[in-house]
Design an enzyme around this catalytic site. Structure first.
Site, PDB file in Angstrom:
ATOM      1  N   ASP A  15       0.849  -1.182   0.036  1.00  0.00           N
ATOM      2  CA  ASP A  15       0.122   0.041  -0.164  1.00  0.00           C
ATOM      3  C   ASP A  15       0.826   1.225  -0.074  1.00  0.00           C
ATOM      4  O   ASP A  15       0.722   2.169   0.778  1.00  0.00           O
ATOM      5  CB  ASP A  15      -1.014   0.053   1.299  1.00  0.00           C
ATOM      6  CG  ASP A  15      -1.736  -1.484   1.343  1.00  0.00           C
ATOM      7  OD1 ASP A  15      -2.108  -1.902   0.433  1.00  0.00           O
ATOM      8  OD2 ASP A  15      -1.820  -1.677   2.537  1.00  0.00           O
ATOM      9  N   GLU A 188     -11.125   0.446  -3.954  1.00  0.00           N
ATOM     10  CA  GLU A 188     -10.489   1.077  -2.647  1.00  0.00           C
ATOM     11  C   GLU A 188      -9.506   2.031  -2.866  1.00  0.00           C
ATOM     12  O   GLU A 188      -9.255   2.176  -4.017  1.00  0.00           O
ATOM     13  CB  GLU A 188     -10.382  -0.274  -1.877  1.00  0.00           C
ATOM     14  CG  GLU A 188      -9.173  -1.111  -2.348  1.00  0.00           C
ATOM     15  CD  GLU A 188      -9.182  -2.513  -1.565  1.00  0.00           C
ATOM     16  OE1 GLU A 188      -9.870  -2.868  -0.594  1.00  0.00           O
ATOM     17  OE2 GLU A 188      -8.053  -3.043  -1.974  1.00  0.00           O
TER      18      GLU A 188
END
Length: 556
Positions: A15, A188
């Site tokens: 991430d 997302e």
């Protein structure tokens, strides 16, 4: 023209959020149940990255009792040039049971990237993967709104709101923006960028498995409406074939494994522009064990050079959407291929302070259980390694498929429940540990092995080595492509002796562990560790002389 080799950060580094301020690049990644939390890496050339600091180093969060793969998710770095202030937002995922996904998002700020960082300001519990965009004194928060209603598209909708960062309060409420720009679903990690006349929204999609990707939409106004990239496909992925997966919650999508690529799971990206106006995307990736779909090194950080098309859309510099293991370096920063040995760790504890590479599961390393004394690392024995509260474990990220972990320790237990040693660790249910302890009769020190596999305790009762009085043992683990074998020696310079046969530890991988029921195992990767257990009085101490992890370059 230089070449950047991927991954740029090996081992658990998922991430990624990348940021440039002046000539300096900074990058933050997720840390889940590990503390200190949210590392900040620094680079001047996008190829070579150094661990600079961690943001969560104190009591900002409580991760005790965290179930895999919850914890600290998807930090986002930003810089408010008007206020000359760094901002970081992150999600603390507390519960995933029943797919309720109870999460809290927070904002922190600092005048310098190394801190001190402010106390966290609560923002929302609407979902996860928050990001900030700053413009003309206004601040906009984008996040996934988690969906729990039956019959609605999962996992939810991307929403945005203007936010007052002094208080964490929304200015005018949430605006629902999109359920995604492709048919991959599982949208997302939204992020906003301004380029030319448009606001661009970057989002992850396809689930953080083999269908993962990065998709894009754009709008003339920040709250939209956003039009999708006209290709209808991700702008970056490892698996380019079309997928219709709307409504499918986050899943592994093993059918999307790309047999033609060394890199898998490319997705969850973050953009950065160089001073020469070249564009790059930092994104997560994975490298499975050959012949398997198991990823012991977890999700790592990669980089790709990007290109703006004539009609104002981003694509990879080669015109495709398939992430590669190498990419062009910036024109002003020629780069040589990265040396895997840069990830090796050696600490003889001579500095008197704990290396910032060490992390601990579920709680912070502090002086109540770890210290450096007279050139030795001292660990106080505490809870079992099955504990999600206070295990005495210090660990570093595994970054290679073939390496040695080695340590030397002086330890004198007085009870059979006191042990100290080192091994391989994923989470409280999954690890393997070579240790010094007492024999069952408590009459002599011994070396043996204990394993946790999917929560089951496995003792190597027939693989025990007796330690002569006065001996100070060294322990070694040889890890090689999912196999591990433990060795010992009692005199420096002596031949290493096997404690037991090599065993299959490939289950110590994101797909091999038993995470929260209903989820796909873990996201958090393999670690190497030294540790100590004392279920007697919590008063034993183990002295470690050094800690070493050395990659075997010949077998990479």
């Amino acid at each position: 023209m230089g070449i950047i080799c991927n991954p740029i950060i090996s081992g658990m580094a998922p991430d990624p959020s990348i940021l440039r301020v002046g000539d300096d690049y900074y990058l933050a990644t997720s840390t889940f149940h590990w503390l200190p939390g949210i590392p900040i890496y620094h680079s001047r050339n996008l190829a070579d990255w150094e661990l600079l600091t961690h943001v969560l180093k104190g009591t900002e969060v409580n991760l005790r009792g965290t179930h895999t793969p919850a914890g600290i998710w998807a930090p986002h770095l930003s810089y408010d040039a008007q206020a000359k202030k760094y901002w970081l937002v992150f999600c603390h995922m507390k519960n995933m049971a029943g797919r309720e996904f109870n999460a809290e998002s927070y904002a922190m700020s600092a005048d310098d990237i190394t801190g001190p960082w402010s106390d966290p300001v609560y923002l929302t519990s609407i979902g996860f993967d928050p990001s900030l965009y700053h413009e003309d004194g206004h601040h906009y928060l984008a996040i996934l709104e988690w969906e729990t209603r039956s019959g609605y598209q999962a996992p939810g909708t991307i929403v945005m709101a203007e936010v007052d960062l002094r208080t964490g309060k929304l200015v005018d409420g949430w605006h629902r923006i999109t359920n995604g720009f492709t048919t991959r679903g599982c949208v997302e990690a939204p992020q906003i960028y301004k380029h030319g006349a448009y606001y661009y929204m970057l989002a992850a999609s396809g689930g953080t498995g083999y269908a993962h990707g990065v998709e894009m939409g754009r709008a003339e106004k920040i709250f939209g409406p956003y039009e999708p990239n006209p290709t209808g496909e991700p702008i970056l992925t490892s698996s380019p074939r079309h997928l219709f997966s709307l409504g499918d919650p986050d899943a592994g999508h093993f059918e999307m494994y790309n047999p033609k690529s060394l890199m898998q799971k490319a997705g969850h990206g973050s953009l950065v522009e160089t001073p020469e106006h070249e564009w790059y995307i930092a994104h997560l990736m994975a490298r499975p064990l050959p012949g398997t779909k198991l990823n012991p090194l977890g999700r790592e950080t990669a980089l790709q050079k990007m290109h703006w098309t004539e009609d104002g859309w981003l694509e990879l510099a080669d015109g495709s959407n398939v992430a590669k293991m190498t990419t062009e370096a910036p024109c002003s920063q020629p780069s040589e291929p990265r040396d895997a040995q840069e990830d090796d760790v050696y600490d003889a504890f001579s500095s008197g302070v704990l290396s910032k590479k060490f992390m601990a599961p579920y709680h912070q390393p502090d002086l109540s259980w770890v210290s450096v004394q007279h050139g030795h690392l001292v660990l106080c024995g505490r809870e079992s390694f099955f504990s999600q509260n206070d295990p005495s474990i210090l660990a570093t990220r595994a970054t290679s498929f073939s390496y040695q972990l080695q340590t030397k320790l002086d330890f004198h237990p007085v009870h059979y429940s006191q042990t100290a040693g080192g091994g391989l660790y994923y989470d409280s249910n999954n690890w393997i540990y070579a240790y010094v302890g007492l024999s069952d009769k408590e009459d002599q020190r011994v070396i043996s092995i204990l394993q946790a596999k999917l929560g089951q305790r496995i003792a190597f009762d027939f693989d025990t080595v007796r330690i002569p009085d006065g001996a100070v043992p060294e322990l070694r683990w040889q890890y090689h492509y999912g196999k591990a074998q433990a060795f010992y020696r009692l005199d420096e310079g002596a031949e290493w002796q096997a404690i037991a046969d090599a065993c299959d530890v490939s289950y110590l991988s994101d797909e091999g562990v038993n995470g929260e029921p209903g989820e796909i195992g873990g996201f958090t990767a393999l670690f190497n560790f030294i540790g100590s257990v004392d279920a007697y009085q919590h008063d034993s101490q183990a002295e470690f002389f050094y800690y070493q992890v050395k990659s075997d370059q010949a077998n990479q």
